[in-house]
Motif scaffolding. Structure first.
Motif, PDB file in Angstrom:
ATOM      1  N   GLY A 294       0.822  -1.197   0.000  1.00 56.14           N
ATOM      2  CA  GLY A 294       0.000   0.000   0.000  1.00 56.14           C
ATOM      3  C   GLY A 294       0.847   1.233   0.000  1.00 56.14           C
ATOM      4  N   VAL A 298       1.178   5.582   4.467  1.00 56.71           N
ATOM      5  CA  VAL A 298       0.232   4.951   5.381  1.00 56.71           C
ATOM      6  C   VAL A 298       0.847   3.746   6.068  1.00 56.71           C
ATOM      7  CG1 VAL A 298      -2.015   3.836   5.520  1.00 56.71           C
ATOM      8  CG2 VAL A 298      -1.694   5.796   4.012  1.00 56.71           C
ATOM      9  N   ARG A 307     -10.067   3.075   9.110  1.00 57.41           N
ATOM     10  CA  ARG A 307      -9.868   3.544   7.749  1.00 57.41           C
ATOM     11  C   ARG A 307      -8.432   3.320   7.293  1.00 57.41           C
ATOM     12  NH1 ARG A 307     -12.256   6.618   3.968  1.00 57.41           N
ATOM     13  NH2 ARG A 307     -10.923   7.965   2.684  1.00 57.41           N
ATOM     14  N   GLU A 308      -7.517   3.597   8.165  1.00 55.02           N
ATOM     15  CA  GLU A 308      -6.101   3.392   7.821  1.00 55.02           C
ATOM     16  C   GLU A 308      -5.816   1.911   7.612  1.00 55.02           C
ATOM     17  OE1 GLU A 308      -3.906   5.202  10.919  1.00 55.02           O
ATOM     18  OE2 GLU A 308      -4.167   7.258  10.162  1.00 55.02           O
ATOM     19  N   ARG A 309      -6.419   1.039   8.412  1.00 55.70           N
ATOM     20  CA  ARG A 309      -6.202  -0.393   8.248  1.00 55.70           C
ATOM     21  C   ARG A 309      -6.787  -0.866   6.909  1.00 55.70           C
ATOM     22  NH1 ARG A 309      -7.810  -0.315  13.750  1.00 55.70           N
ATOM     23  NH2 ARG A 309      -6.061  -0.767  15.175  1.00 55.70           N
ATOM     24  N   GLN A 310      -7.940  -0.359   6.566  1.00 56.40           N
ATOM     25  CA  GLN A 310      -8.540  -0.740   5.299  1.00 56.40           C
ATOM     26  C   GLN A 310      -7.719  -0.257   4.104  1.00 56.40           C
ATOM     27  OE1 GLN A 310     -12.530   0.816   5.378  1.00 56.40           O
ATOM     28  NE2 GLN A 310     -13.237  -0.618   7.003  1.00 56.40           N
ATOM     29  N   ILE A 311      -7.203   0.974   4.232  1.00 55.42           N
ATOM     30  CA  ILE A 311      -6.345   1.491   3.157  1.00 55.42           C
ATOM     31  C   ILE A 311      -5.085   0.661   3.025  1.00 55.42           C
ATOM     32  CG2 ILE A 311      -4.958   3.478   2.426  1.00 55.42           C
ATOM     33  CD1 ILE A 311      -7.059   5.268   3.693  1.00 55.42           C
ATOM     34  N   ALA A 312      -4.497   0.210   4.164  1.00 57.47           N
ATOM     35  CA  ALA A 312      -3.261  -0.573   4.149  1.00 57.47           C
ATOM     36  C   ALA A 312      -3.486  -1.949   3.556  1.00 57.47           C
ATOM     37  CB  ALA A 312      -2.705  -0.686   5.568  1.00 57.47           C
ATOM     38  N   GLN A 313      -4.772  -2.465   3.625  1.00 52.57           N
ATOM     39  CA  GLN A 313      -5.030  -3.800   3.098  1.00 52.57           C
ATOM     40  C   GLN A 313      -5.373  -3.808   1.616  1.00 52.57           C
ATOM     41  OE1 GLN A 313      -8.131  -5.391   5.562  1.00 52.57           O
ATOM     42  NE2 GLN A 313      -6.743  -5.666   7.356  1.00 52.57           N
ATOM     43  N   VAL A 314      -5.376  -2.632   0.998  1.00 52.49           N
ATOM     44  CA  VAL A 314      -5.592  -2.562  -0.452  1.00 52.49           C
ATOM     45  C   VAL A 314      -4.395  -3.167  -1.164  1.00 52.49           C
ATOM     46  CG1 VAL A 314      -5.997  -1.014  -2.401  1.00 52.49           C
ATOM     47  CG2 VAL A 314      -7.073  -0.540  -0.191  1.00 52.49           C
TER      48      VAL A 314
END
Length: 399
Positions: A294, A298, A307-314
């Motif tokens: 990612g 981040v 939200r940050e965790r979801q962005i990192a899992q992209v």
């Protein structure tokens, strides 16, 4: 010192130098006084050369009686120079020998040197010990004769002085006439020539001695320089050897002290499992957490919100990432096998030491003992029923 001697007349300079020379021969003065005498004599020589006291084309008859004493200046200077104390003895000996040879050459030019002494002076190479001894004896005899002749002249002048004093007391003498100089110029001239002859004998002996001393000192100096060069070469070789040893030891130490290259592949674990290498206690396999894909801004930060965790899992991989590496898996498997072996060994040892094994062995031993006892009892019963000799009719006396 040079400025103080400028205004001193030549006769006074020579008189002071003669006094220092006499005291130096009797070893009654120090090195400073000897240096002062050398300075006085150099000044005398400088003045005599400046005024042209002696010419190269004149003979001994052309020199006045009052100037004969200045011929001895190089002789006095050579003797005093030899008595100086300095560190460079070789240079001092050479200077003294040069002054004495200058005096001898001057006397030879004025025909004051005998033919035998001239041959000694012009001889090349060393003479035999017998020849040197004969020359020394001849010079010694000449020296004694000159000293005896000088003593006679001195006594004759003393008697004449006393006679003149006695005559002066008996007759009326005008003021100033009692100190008239001796009118016998021939006797005075003869005395100076004898003094020069005596100085020549001493100069020849001293030149020979200085020559031997110079050769000896030159040999010692050459030996010292050779030894110094050998010592310097040996010291340099030792330094080079020590430097080479130091570099060699440093290179060997660098090879052993170089940090181990980190192992990040399965080769090390495979070697440990198969027993080709031993486990290194100081070697640590450090592995970070599973890599997150990612944005770097981040991922590198702290994932504090959903939200940050979801962005990192992209853009995460579709499969689950391994929780350990191959090395860690191999080491874990080795640990499990070692624990299993230790457990089995412990169980086997406990089984060997259990009680039922001992009891079974004990029962077997008891059964064997009971069978042997029964067999012995049956044998005893048979012997009782069948005594020795029973059934042999021929052996009975009344059969």
């Amino acid at each position: 010192m040079g400025e103080e001697l400028e205004d001193v007349p030549l006769p006074q300079l020579l008189t002071q130098a003669q006094q220092i020379h006499s005291l130096a021969n009797s070893s009654q003065i120090g090195n400073d006084e000897v240096k002062k005498g050398c300075q006085l004599l150099r000044k005398c020589q400088e003045i005599a050369d400046r005024i042209g006291l002696f010419s190269t084309n004149e003979e001994k008859e052309d020199i006045s009686t009052g100037d004969l004493k200045y011929l001895l200046v190089p002789y006095y200077l050579g003797e005093l120079t030899e008595k100086l104390e300095t560190e460079d003895r070789v240079q001092l000996v050479r200077v003294a020998k040069g002054q004495l040879l200058s005096f001898i050459r001057t006397c030879e030019r004025l025909e004051l040197l005998s033919e035998s002494d001239a041959q000694v002076l012009s001889r090349e190479g060393r003479a035999t010990p017998e020849t040197r001894r004969a020359e020394k004896v001849a010079r010694f005899r000449k020296q004694r004769a000159a000293e005896s002749k000088l003593q006679e002249i001195k006594e004759r002048k003393e008697r004449r002085r006393r006679s003149m004093q006695a005559t002066a007391k008996s007759t009326s003498v005008e003021q100033g006439e009692e100190n008239l100089p001796d009118e016998d110029d021939e006797e005075e001239r003869e005395a100076w020539f004898l003094q020069i002859s005596l100085a020549l004998c001493k100069s020849l002996d001293l030149v020979e001695m200085l020559q031997r001393e110079e050769e000896m000192l030159a040999a010692v100096q050459a030996a010292n320089e050779e030894g110094r060069e050998a010592f310097s070469k040996e010291m340099l070789d030792e330094r080079h050897s020590r430097a080479d040893d130091w570099h060699r030891q440093g290179a060997a130490k660098a090879q052993t002290s170089r940090p181990a290259i980190p192992i990040t592949c399965a080769t090390y674990a495979q070697d440990v499992i198969e027993g080709r290498v031993a486990i290194q206690p100081n070697h640590q396999h450090t592995h970070g957490a599973p890599m997150l894909f990612g944005p770097a801004s981040v991922v590198s930060g702290s994932l504090s919100t959903d939200r940050e965790r979801q962005i990192a899992q992209v853009f995460q991989p579709s499969h689950s990432l391994p929780s350990m590496s191959i090395e860690q898996a191999g080491l874990a498997e080795m640990k499990i096998m070692r624990t299993w072996n230790e457990t089995n060994q412990k169980i086997f040892d406990e089984a060997r030491q259990s009680s039922w094994v001992g009891e079974e062995k004990k029962d077997d031993d008891d059964s064997d003992d009971e069978a042997a006892t029964n067999k012995a009892r049956a044998w005893d019963d048979w012997k009782d029923d069948n005594p020795r000799g029973a059934g042999n009719k021929k052996l009975t006396p009344c059969g």
